[in-house]
Write a protein that holds these residues in place. Structure first.
Motif: not given
Lengths: 113, 114
Positions: A32, A34, A36, A49, A90, A94, A96, A99-101, A103, B33, B35, B43, B45, B103
């Motif tokens: 996934n 994104f 930001y 996204k 940014f 993510k 599969n 679960n965290m992004l 960056f 979450y 960060y 950035l 996590f 998110q």
């Protein structure tokens, strides 16, 4: 481990110029993606996204991004920038498995009026 | 509706002191979450919660860092014996659930360790 690269650290443009910010990621599986944006003094906001489907996604404020799987890229574009687009951008990924992004390092865009 | 809120917005502490940072997620969001945003590291996590459970703590930079979440809502990030390298903006985000959901980020807590 996943990594995300944003090649442009600082970009300066004049109003009405076209924008393209590069983003490349390392993960070879399903992702996934994104973008930001963080305007001066404000918190991170989602610009757009990609989860699946049409690889050309449109976001807010005239931004769009294209997912090119073969190039592991998700570049952000805007045909004509405005002074109000001055911000830090940014790219995030993510996968599969997690679960965290993750960056990228961010790109500071300054648009001169 | 209300977004993610964090408190305090700014915290200045002396090296060696403990600090607690608080995050209130969006109502109904089960995933939360943490960060960290710093000049040198960008950035990164730290930890996430699904409900009250934190399945993966490997992102925490040292054992001085801990986090908990109670009642499936508010979370606190605790840093013990703070060091100058802990100075950063600590961001909290929440999402509807675990998996492919976007998110939403809070405004962050700017921590300065003197």
């Amino acid at each position: 481990a996943q990594s995300v690269s944003q090649h442009n650290h600082h970009v300066i443009l004049s109003e009405a110029a076209s924008l393209e910010l590069g983003c490349n990621y390392s993960y070879g599986g399903t992702v996934n993606l994104f973008w930001y944006v963080q305007y001066p003094g404000q918190h991170l906001q989602l610009l757009l996204k990609y989860f699946s489907g049409d690889p050309l996604v449109k976001g807010i404020k005239g931004f769009e991004a294209e997912f090119i799987k073969s190039k592991f890229s998700f570049n952000l574009r805007k045909p004509s920038v405005q002074w109000s687009d001055t911000a830090e951008y940014f790219c995030a990924v993510k996968d599969n498995a997690g679960n965290m992004l993750t960056f990228g390092g961010g790109t500071r865009l300054m648009v001169k009026p | 509706g209300a977004g993610v809120s964090q408190s305090p917005s700014n915290k200045v502490t002396e090296k060696g002191k403990d600090v607690e940072l608080r995050c209130d997620p969006i109502s109904g969001h089960t995933a939360l979450y943490w960060y960290r945003q710093s000049l040198g590291q960008g950035l990164e996590f730290l930890i996430y919660f699904q409900g009250n459970s934190a399945p993966d703590k490997s992102g925490l930079p040292s054992d001085r860092f801990s986090a908990e979440r109670t009642g499936g809502s508010v979370s606190t990030l605790t840093i013990q014996r703070t060091q100058q390298e802990d100075s950063a903006v600590y961001l909290c985000a929440s999402s509807l659930s675990f998996g492919s959901y976007e998110q939403y980020f809070g405004p962050g807590t700017r921590l300065t360790v003197t």
